[in-house]
Design a protein around this motif. Structure first.
Motif, PDB file in Angstrom:
ATOM      1  N   GLU A 284      70.948  10.733  25.913  1.00  0.00           N
ATOM      2  CA  GLU A 284      70.266  11.904  25.357  1.00  0.00           C
ATOM      3  C   GLU A 284      69.634  12.742  26.467  1.00  0.00           C
ATOM      4  O   GLU A 284      69.653  13.967  26.408  1.00  0.00           O
ATOM      5  N   ARG A 285      69.075  12.091  27.464  1.00  0.00           N
ATOM      6  CA  ARG A 285      68.459  12.807  28.588  1.00  0.00           C
ATOM      7  C   ARG A 285      69.494  13.662  29.328  1.00  0.00           C
ATOM      8  O   ARG A 285      69.216  14.788  29.732  1.00  0.00           O
TER       9      ARG A 285
ATOM     10  N   ILE B 211      69.542   0.957  22.801  1.00  0.00           N
ATOM     11  CA  ILE B 211      68.567   2.048  22.711  1.00  0.00           C
ATOM     12  C   ILE B 211      68.304   2.642  24.085  1.00  0.00           C
ATOM     13  O   ILE B 211      68.196   3.863  24.232  1.00  0.00           O
ATOM     14  N   ASN B 212      68.228   1.798  25.102  1.00  0.00           N
ATOM     15  CA  ASN B 212      68.040   2.284  26.466  1.00  0.00           C
ATOM     16  C   ASN B 212      69.208   3.161  26.901  1.00  0.00           C
ATOM     17  O   ASN B 212      69.013   4.244  27.463  1.00  0.00           O
ATOM     18  N   LEU B 213      70.437   2.721  26.633  1.00  0.00           N
ATOM     19  CA  LEU B 213      71.614   3.524  26.974  1.00  0.00           C
ATOM     20  C   LEU B 213      71.619   4.833  26.200  1.00  0.00           C
ATOM     21  O   LEU B 213      71.961   5.884  26.748  1.00  0.00           O
ATOM     22  N   LEU B 214      71.234   4.784  24.939  1.00  0.00           N
ATOM     23  CA  LEU B 214      71.190   5.988  24.122  1.00  0.00           C
ATOM     24  C   LEU B 214      70.168   6.983  24.656  1.00  0.00           C
ATOM     25  O   LEU B 214      70.427   8.187  24.699  1.00  0.00           O
ATOM     26  N   ARG B 215      69.024   6.496  25.091  1.00  0.00           N
ATOM     27  CA  ARG B 215      68.011   7.385  25.681  1.00  0.00           C
ATOM     28  C   ARG B 215      68.517   8.020  26.974  1.00  0.00           C
ATOM     29  O   ARG B 215      68.292   9.213  27.218  1.00  0.00           O
ATOM     30  N   GLN B 216      69.194   7.244  27.806  1.00  0.00           N
ATOM     31  CA  GLN B 216      69.768   7.801  29.032  1.00  0.00           C
ATOM     32  C   GLN B 216      70.775   8.889  28.694  1.00  0.00           C
ATOM     33  O   GLN B 216      70.804   9.945  29.320  1.00  0.00           O
TER      34      GLN B 216
END
Length: 68
Positions: free
Chosen positions: A15-16, A8-13
């Motif tokens: 998406e940003r 989830i952390n990688l996915l948020r990065q």
């Protein structure tokens, strides 16, 4: 549980960064997004920050795809 948090952390990065991409058509951007998400699934056991992606990880992913 920890692996899901890392993913989830990688996915948020991702998406940003991805929301600023304006190259190509909408369909092309969608395909790039889907392909990169597959790459993240490959990486999320080994990586916590997108900025740490190096050539070694890309080569490993290409080898993985060739074998698959």
């Amino acid at each position: 549980m920890l692996n899901i948090k890392i993913y989830i952390n990688l996915l948020r990065q991702f998406e940003r960064i991805f929301k600023h991409n304006r190259q190509g058509s909408i369909k092309t951007r969608h395909r790039y997004k889907v392909a990169f998400e597959r790459f993240l699934v490959f990486l999320f056991f080994r990586l916590e920050k997108l900025s740490n992606i190096g050539p070694k990880r890309l080569y490993a992913y290409v080898d993985y795809l060739v074998e698959k």
